[in-house]
Write an enzyme that holds these catalytic residues in place. Structure first.
Site, PDB file in Angstrom:
ATOM      1  N   ASP A  11       0.712  -1.131   0.134  1.00 47.35           N
ATOM      2  CA  ASP A  11      -0.077   0.172  -0.070  1.00 47.35           C
ATOM      3  C   ASP A  11       0.732   1.257  -0.106  1.00 47.35           C
ATOM      4  OD1 ASP A  11      -2.263  -1.741   0.238  1.00 47.35           O
ATOM      5  OD2 ASP A  11      -2.578  -1.103   2.393  1.00 47.35           O
ATOM      6  N   LYS A  12       0.350   2.474  -0.453  1.00 45.32           N
ATOM      7  CA  LYS A  12       0.980   3.630  -0.646  1.00 45.32           C
ATOM      8  C   LYS A  12       1.541   4.004   0.943  1.00 45.32           C
ATOM      9  CE  LYS A  12      -0.003   8.550  -0.657  1.00 45.32           C
ATOM     10  NZ  LYS A  12      -0.801   9.541  -0.613  1.00 45.32           N
TER      11      LYS A  12
END
Length: 237
Positions: free
Chosen positions: A68-69
């Site tokens: 994920d970011k």
């Protein structure tokens, strides 16, 4: 808490985050806040730096899995198409060991255990947003408590399956959401909200049949290292 803006890194800075390199694979310490692919809002993404990681090969490396970011830490890339396909098979078959660190609100009653909750997409329109669903795909995560302090717990997490947002949702559904999780936890989205405290600490990849697995560890990012000091760990590097 330390805010984590989207980092605008140079190619040279990306190179300093390389944890492992051989002829088939790279392992990179992805910074928190950096998406791996471009999104509708634009901005810096890891894709923009892949050409700097060719190291003489004709094509840039490709992701063997995703983070994920806002998740930092060990990210595995294949250096050419065949290597990427092999790595993808290893991840899909569960042969790659992934170890995460997380700081959660509250914490489990037990010091170790397994979370077994199937997951499914919450809606077709937002396929990345997941929910616990008895009819969903099987998902298992192991946890171990590394420390407790000030209403928080420091966990080692090992996903046994690779579902989207698995660790975040498993922790939240079990009553101890990850600190800074604005989707499944209690964090807001304003500038004062804490960043996500989830870090891909280590990875072990059995890429070569006649050799030990390739392993790498990523140091915790600044915001996580700061919080870990509450557990009496120093910088916990």
């Amino acid at each position: 808490m330390i805010a984590v803006p989207t980092p605008a890194l140079t190619d040279a800075e990306i190179l300093t985050r390389l944890l492992y390199r051989d002829g088939l694979m790279l392992i990179l310490d992805k910074p928190a806040g950096l998406p791996v692919h471009a999104g509708p809002k634009g901005g810096p993404v890891l894709d923009h730096h892949l050409d700097a990681l060719r190291f003489g090969l004709p094509h840039p490396p490709a992701l063997a899995h995703r983070l994920d970011k806002d998740t930092s830490g060990c990210l595995v890339l294949g250096r050419h198409r065949k290597a990427t396909a092999t790595l993808g098979e290893l991840f899909a078959s569960g042969l790659v060991t992934k170890t995460y660190w997380a700081v959660v609100e509250g914490g489990p009653a037990e010091d170790a255990g397994r979370i077994d909750l199937p997951l499914a997409k919450r809606s077709a329109q937002r396929g990345w947003w997941m929910k616990v669903d008895p009819a969903g795909q099987p998902a298992q995560s192991e946890f171990r408590v590394l420390g407790r302090a000030e209403g928080l717990a420091w966990l080692e997490l090992r996903p046994l399956t690779g579902r989207t947002h698995q660790l975040r949702l498993h922790c939240s559904a079990s009553g101890f959401p990850i600190l800074g999780d604005a989707i499944y936890g209690t964090a807001g989205r304003g500038p004062e909200a804490p960043p996500l405290h989830l870090h891909a600490r280590a990875v072990s990849v059995p890429l070569y049949p006649k050799k030990p697995p390739v392993t790498a560890e990523a140091p915790p990012p600044p915001h996580l290292a700061e919080t870990l000091r509450r557990f009496g760990t120093g910088t916990a590097a």
